[in-house]
Design a protein around this motif. Structure first.
Motif, short mmCIF file in Angstrom:
data_model
loop_
_atom_site.label_atom_id
_atom_site.label_comp_id
_atom_site.label_asym_id
_atom_site.label_seq_id
_atom_site.Cartn_x
_atom_site.Cartn_y
_atom_site.Cartn_z
N ALA A 87 68.56 1.56 43.71
CA ALA A 87 68.55 2.99 44.00
C ALA A 87 67.49 3.25 45.07
N ALA A 88 67.89 3.90 46.12
CA ALA A 88 66.96 4.23 47.19
C ALA A 88 66.14 5.45 46.77
N THR A 89 64.82 5.31 46.89
CA THR A 89 63.96 6.43 46.55
C THR A 89 63.30 6.93 47.84
N VAL A 90 63.22 8.20 47.92
CA VAL A 90 62.60 8.82 49.08
C VAL A 90 61.44 9.66 48.58
N GLN A 91 60.27 9.42 49.16
CA GLN A 91 59.10 10.20 48.79
C GLN A 91 59.17 11.54 49.52
N VAL A 92 59.13 12.60 48.78
CA VAL A 92 59.19 13.93 49.36
C VAL A 92 57.77 14.46 49.51
N VAL A 93 57.45 14.91 50.70
CA VAL A 93 56.13 15.47 50.96
C VAL A 93 56.23 16.98 50.77
N ALA A 94 55.29 17.51 50.03
CA ALA A 94 55.28 18.94 49.78
C ALA A 94 55.11 19.71 51.09
N THR A 95 55.71 20.87 51.16
CA THR A 95 55.63 21.70 52.36
C THR A 95 54.18 22.05 52.68
N GLY A 96 53.41 22.36 51.67
CA GLY A 96 52.00 22.68 51.88
C GLY A 96 51.25 21.52 52.50
N THR A 97 51.50 20.31 52.01
CA THR A 97 50.84 19.12 52.55
C THR A 97 51.21 18.92 54.01
N LEU A 98 52.49 19.10 54.33
CA LEU A 98 52.94 18.94 55.71
C LEU A 98 52.26 19.95 56.63
N ILE A 99 52.16 21.18 56.19
CA ILE A 99 51.48 22.22 56.99
C ILE A 99 50.01 21.86 57.19
N PHE A 100 49.35 21.40 56.12
CA PHE A 100 47.94 21.01 56.24
C PHE A 100 47.77 19.83 57.19
N LEU A 101 48.68 18.86 57.15
CA LEU A 101 48.61 17.71 58.06
C LEU A 101 48.79 18.15 59.51
N ILE A 102 49.66 19.10 59.76
CA ILE A 102 49.85 19.60 61.12
C ILE A 102 48.59 20.31 61.61
N ILE A 103 47.97 21.11 60.73
CA ILE A 103 46.72 21.78 61.09
C ILE A 103 45.64 20.73 61.41
N GLY A 104 45.54 19.71 60.58
CA GLY A 104 44.54 18.66 60.80
C GLY A 104 44.79 17.90 62.10
N GLY A 105 46.04 17.57 62.36
CA GLY A 105 46.37 16.86 63.61
C GLY A 105 46.07 17.70 64.83
N ALA A 106 46.40 18.98 64.78
CA ALA A 106 46.11 19.87 65.91
C ALA A 106 44.60 19.98 66.13
N GLY A 107 43.84 20.07 65.05
CA GLY A 107 42.38 20.14 65.17
C GLY A 107 41.80 18.89 65.80
N VAL A 108 42.27 17.73 65.37
CA VAL A 108 41.78 16.47 65.94
C VAL A 108 42.17 16.37 67.41
N GLY A 109 43.38 16.81 67.76
CA GLY A 109 43.81 16.77 69.16
C GLY A 109 42.95 17.66 70.05
N VAL A 110 42.66 18.87 69.59
CA VAL A 110 41.81 19.78 70.37
C VAL A 110 40.38 19.24 70.43
N LEU A 111 39.89 18.65 69.35
CA LEU A 111 38.55 18.07 69.35
C LEU A 111 38.46 16.93 70.36
N ALA A 112 39.47 16.08 70.42
CA ALA A 112 39.47 14.98 71.39
C ALA A 112 39.44 15.53 72.81
N LEU A 113 40.24 16.55 73.09
CA LEU A 113 40.23 17.15 74.43
C LEU A 113 38.88 17.79 74.73
N ALA A 114 38.28 18.45 73.74
CA ALA A 114 36.99 19.11 73.95
C ALA A 114 35.90 18.09 74.23
#
Length: 181
Positions: A6-33
């Protein structure tokens, strides 16, 4: 007997995905800064305060990743658990923003040596690498600010290759008047 996989797929919570996007954007802007692009200024351009770009970007990055970690650890599916994840992200973000602001301020205000000019050539010791004739130019190698520099050189008398010289006058940025040492 047949075994079915049986194939299992790990589902990421919507909240976690939103938080990861915020974190990635922050790190990207920090690198540019930190690379010096300074996309945005949240205060007066000459002022460096607690709302510098590096502080905001460090806060956003740590907040996003910290909240994502807490959200996954709690299995946050209710508003109360998501609020706890936000609080966990804020706990990680505040010290990170403070450290980012302090480190970027220290890097911007770091003392450096002045850029060497032709006046720094006077008094330098070196060697003749191309013989210097009486009425023309040869070449010498001297050290300025610890770096070897090859310059055109004139002298009052002929100087042969390999002789030690002393710079008496800087005629231009790339030529000097020398005497033997």
């Amino acid at each position: 007997m047949t075994l079915h996989r049986a194939a299992t797929v790990q589902v990421v919570a919507t909240g976690t995905l939103i938080f990861l996007i915020i974190g990635g954007a922050g790190v990207g802007v920090l690198a540019l800064a930190l690379l010096g692009t300074e996309l945005f200024h949240f205060s007066h351009p000459g002022a460096d305060g607690p709302v510098s770009l590096e502080a905001v970007a460090g806060f956003a990055g740590a907040f996003g990743f910290g909240a994502a970690i807490v959200n996954e650890l709690l299995g946050a599916r209710t508003p109360g658990m998501v609020a706890a994840a936000v609080a966990g992200g804020a706990v990680a973000a505040v010290p990170t923003a403070w450290v980012a602001a302090r480190m970027s301020r220290a890097a911007r205000t770091m003392r450096t040596d002045p850029t060497p000019t032709r006046h720094h050539l006077v008094g330098a010791l070196g060697l003749v690498v191309t013989p210097i004739p009486v009425d023309g130019y040869g070449e010498v190698r001297v050290r300025v600010a610890g770096q070897p520099v090859k310059l055109n050189a004139r002298a009052d008398r002929p100087i042969g290759m390999g002789e030690q010289i002393f710079v008496v006058e800087a005629l231009s940025e790339t030529s000097v008047h020398v005497e033997t040492y």
